[in-house]
Design a protein around this motif. Structure first.
Motif, PDB file in Angstrom:
ATOM      1  N   ARG A  36       0.837  -1.201   0.000  1.00 34.48           N
ATOM      2  CA  ARG A  36       0.000   0.000   0.000  1.00 34.48           C
ATOM      3  C   ARG A  36       0.875   1.256   0.000  1.00 34.48           C
ATOM      4  O   ARG A  36       0.598   2.212  -0.727  1.00 34.48           O
ATOM      5  CB  ARG A  36      -0.902  -0.035   1.229  1.00 34.48           C
ATOM      6  CG  ARG A  36      -1.792   1.162   1.383  1.00 34.48           C
ATOM      7  CD  ARG A  36      -2.653   0.993   2.623  1.00 34.48           C
ATOM      8  NE  ARG A  36      -3.281   2.227   3.001  1.00 34.48           N
ATOM      9  CZ  ARG A  36      -4.504   2.326   3.486  1.00 34.48           C
ATOM     10  NH1 ARG A  36      -5.215   1.245   3.679  1.00 34.48           N
ATOM     11  NH2 ARG A  36      -4.999   3.488   3.808  1.00 34.48           N
ATOM     12  N   CYS A  39       2.154   1.807  -3.528  1.00 35.12           N
ATOM     13  CA  CYS A  39       1.166   2.142  -4.557  1.00 35.12           C
ATOM     14  C   CYS A  39       0.387   3.424  -4.292  1.00 35.12           C
ATOM     15  O   CYS A  39       0.083   4.165  -5.232  1.00 35.12           O
ATOM     16  CB  CYS A  39       0.192   0.980  -4.736  1.00 35.12           C
ATOM     17  SG  CYS A  39       0.973  -0.484  -5.464  1.00 35.12           S
ATOM     18  N   LEU A  40       0.047   3.697  -3.056  1.00 36.02           N
ATOM     19  CA  LEU A  40      -0.810   4.849  -2.762  1.00 36.02           C
ATOM     20  C   LEU A  40      -0.226   6.177  -3.255  1.00 36.02           C
ATOM     21  O   LEU A  40      -0.954   6.968  -3.860  1.00 36.02           O
ATOM     22  CB  LEU A  40      -1.129   4.897  -1.268  1.00 36.02           C
ATOM     23  CG  LEU A  40      -2.379   5.665  -0.852  1.00 36.02           C
ATOM     24  CD1 LEU A  40      -3.613   5.245  -1.638  1.00 36.02           C
ATOM     25  CD2 LEU A  40      -2.622   5.515   0.633  1.00 36.02           C
ATOM     26  N   PHE A  43      -0.934   7.305  -6.885  1.00 36.64           N
ATOM     27  CA  PHE A  43      -2.293   7.706  -7.261  1.00 36.64           C
ATOM     28  C   PHE A  43      -2.817   8.724  -6.244  1.00 36.64           C
ATOM     29  O   PHE A  43      -3.618   8.386  -5.361  1.00 36.64           O
ATOM     30  CB  PHE A  43      -3.202   6.468  -7.355  1.00 36.64           C
ATOM     31  CG  PHE A  43      -2.670   5.469  -8.326  1.00 36.64           C
ATOM     32  CD1 PHE A  43      -2.866   5.637  -9.687  1.00 36.64           C
ATOM     33  CD2 PHE A  43      -1.897   4.399  -7.894  1.00 36.64           C
ATOM     34  CE1 PHE A  43      -2.329   4.749 -10.591  1.00 36.64           C
ATOM     35  CE2 PHE A  43      -1.359   3.504  -8.797  1.00 36.64           C
ATOM     36  CZ  PHE A  43      -1.572   3.683 -10.157  1.00 36.64           C
ATOM     37  N   VAL A  46      -6.347   9.053  -4.870  1.00 36.71           N
ATOM     38  CA  VAL A  46      -6.873   8.014  -3.976  1.00 36.71           C
ATOM     39  C   VAL A  46      -6.391   8.348  -2.567  1.00 36.71           C
ATOM     40  O   VAL A  46      -5.203   8.250  -2.267  1.00 36.71           O
ATOM     41  CB  VAL A  46      -6.401   6.602  -4.404  1.00 36.71           C
ATOM     42  CG1 VAL A  46      -6.933   5.552  -3.442  1.00 36.71           C
ATOM     43  CG2 VAL A  46      -6.831   6.298  -5.834  1.00 36.71           C
ATOM     44  N   ALA A  51      -8.634   4.195   0.306  1.00 32.98           N
ATOM     45  CA  ALA A  51      -7.878   2.935   0.392  1.00 32.98           C
ATOM     46  C   ALA A  51      -8.369   2.095   1.567  1.00 32.98           C
ATOM     47  O   ALA A  51      -8.476   0.867   1.455  1.00 32.98           O
ATOM     48  CB  ALA A  51      -6.383   3.218   0.505  1.00 32.98           C
ATOM     49  N   ASP A  64      -8.730   6.095 -11.088  1.00 32.09           N
ATOM     50  CA  ASP A  64      -7.670   6.183 -10.091  1.00 32.09           C
ATOM     51  C   ASP A  64      -7.715   5.020  -9.095  1.00 32.09           C
ATOM     52  O   ASP A  64      -6.689   4.425  -8.792  1.00 32.09           O
ATOM     53  CB  ASP A  64      -7.733   7.522  -9.357  1.00 32.09           C
ATOM     54  CG  ASP A  64      -7.373   8.676 -10.282  1.00 32.09           C
ATOM     55  OD1 ASP A  64      -6.288   8.635 -10.882  1.00 32.09           O
ATOM     56  OD2 ASP A  64      -8.190   9.601 -10.418  1.00 32.09           O
ATOM     57  N   THR A  65      -8.911   4.707  -8.581  1.00 29.16           N
ATOM     58  CA  THR A  65      -8.979   3.592  -7.629  1.00 29.16           C
ATOM     59  C   THR A  65      -8.688   2.265  -8.317  1.00 29.16           C
ATOM     60  O   THR A  65      -8.001   1.416  -7.754  1.00 29.16           O
ATOM     61  CB  THR A  65     -10.337   3.532  -6.910  1.00 29.16           C
ATOM     62  OG1 THR A  65     -11.383   3.453  -7.874  1.00 29.16           O
ATOM     63  CG2 THR A  65     -10.534   4.739  -6.011  1.00 29.16           C
ATOM     64  N   TYR A  68      -4.962   2.049  -8.717  1.00 29.73           N
ATOM     65  CA  TYR A  68      -4.341   1.772  -7.416  1.00 29.73           C
ATOM     66  C   TYR A  68      -4.481   0.278  -7.093  1.00 29.73           C
ATOM     67  O   TYR A  68      -3.512  -0.384  -6.709  1.00 29.73           O
ATOM     68  CB  TYR A  68      -4.994   2.622  -6.317  1.00 29.73           C
ATOM     69  CG  TYR A  68      -4.708   2.121  -4.927  1.00 29.73           C
ATOM     70  CD1 TYR A  68      -3.443   2.255  -4.363  1.00 29.73           C
ATOM     71  CD2 TYR A  68      -5.695   1.487  -4.179  1.00 29.73           C
ATOM     72  CE1 TYR A  68      -3.175   1.772  -3.086  1.00 29.73           C
ATOM     73  CE2 TYR A  68      -5.441   1.011  -2.909  1.00 29.73           C
ATOM     74  CZ  TYR A  68      -4.173   1.146  -2.369  1.00 29.73           C
ATOM     75  OH  TYR A  68      -3.908   0.658  -1.114  1.00 29.73           O
ATOM     76  N   CYS A  71      -2.113  -1.682  -9.181  1.00 33.56           N
ATOM     77  CA  CYS A  71      -0.744  -1.592  -8.676  1.00 33.56           C
ATOM     78  C   CYS A  71      -0.512  -2.625  -7.574  1.00 33.56           C
ATOM     79  O   CYS A  71       0.467  -3.372  -7.589  1.00 33.56           O
ATOM     80  CB  CYS A  71      -0.471  -0.178  -8.165  1.00 33.56           C
ATOM     81  SG  CYS A  71       1.170   0.057  -7.436  1.00 33.56           S
TER      82      CYS A  71
END
Length: 145
Positions: A36, A39-40, A43, A46, A51, A64-65, A68, A71
């Motif tokens: 997380r 990846c977070l 984006f 997000v 998340a 976008d979600t 994410y 990813c």
């Protein structure tokens, strides 16, 4: 991406298990947090709250979600270029999940094997959203970082 996964595995000590036993829940969540955290930031639209919602099974459907989610799933080696990697997912499941999760996840992975078929990855990462939604519907104890 592979370097990120290697670093995550090394950080929680789970890449080369000493036996066929799975990891502890603590190790599973630590690995998930690292994924997380990688990846977070990629984006920025997000938020941590969104998340957290995904982690709790509220899976929105936006570019976008979805990207994410893509990813994280790529880091788990569950999806590649929009295609569900069933065999790789089963192998990763044995490494990244505690033993008490494995039977349900094996069934869920099998049930969702065709969930990305016919979906295009670009530009909206739709296969990732479809796969995660399918897994959530087919696994009682849903886990996502």
């Amino acid at each position: 991406m592979k370097l990120d996964l290697l670093l995550i595995c090394l950080a929680v000590g789970i890449c080369v298990p000493a036996s066929d036993a799975g990891v502890t829940e603590e190790q599973m969540w630590a690995a998930g947090k690292l994924m997380r955290d990688v990846c977070l930031p990629k984006f920025p639209k997000v938020s941590a709250e969104v998340a957290d919602g995904i982690r709790n099974g509220q899976i929105p459907n936006s570019k976008d979600t979805n990207c994410y989610i893509n990813c994280v799933l790529e880091m788990m080696q569950a999806i590649k270029k929009g295609k569900f990697q069933v065999e790789a997912s089963l192998k990763q499941m044995d490494v990244l999940l505690p033993d008490n999760y494995k039977a349900q996840y094996r069934q869920g992975i099998t049930a969702c094997k065709d969930s990305t078929v016919g979906l295009k990855n670009a530009p909206n990462c739709d296969p990732a959203q479809a796969l995660l939604s399918c897994l959530k519907s087919n696994i009682k104890v849903f886990v996502f970082p």
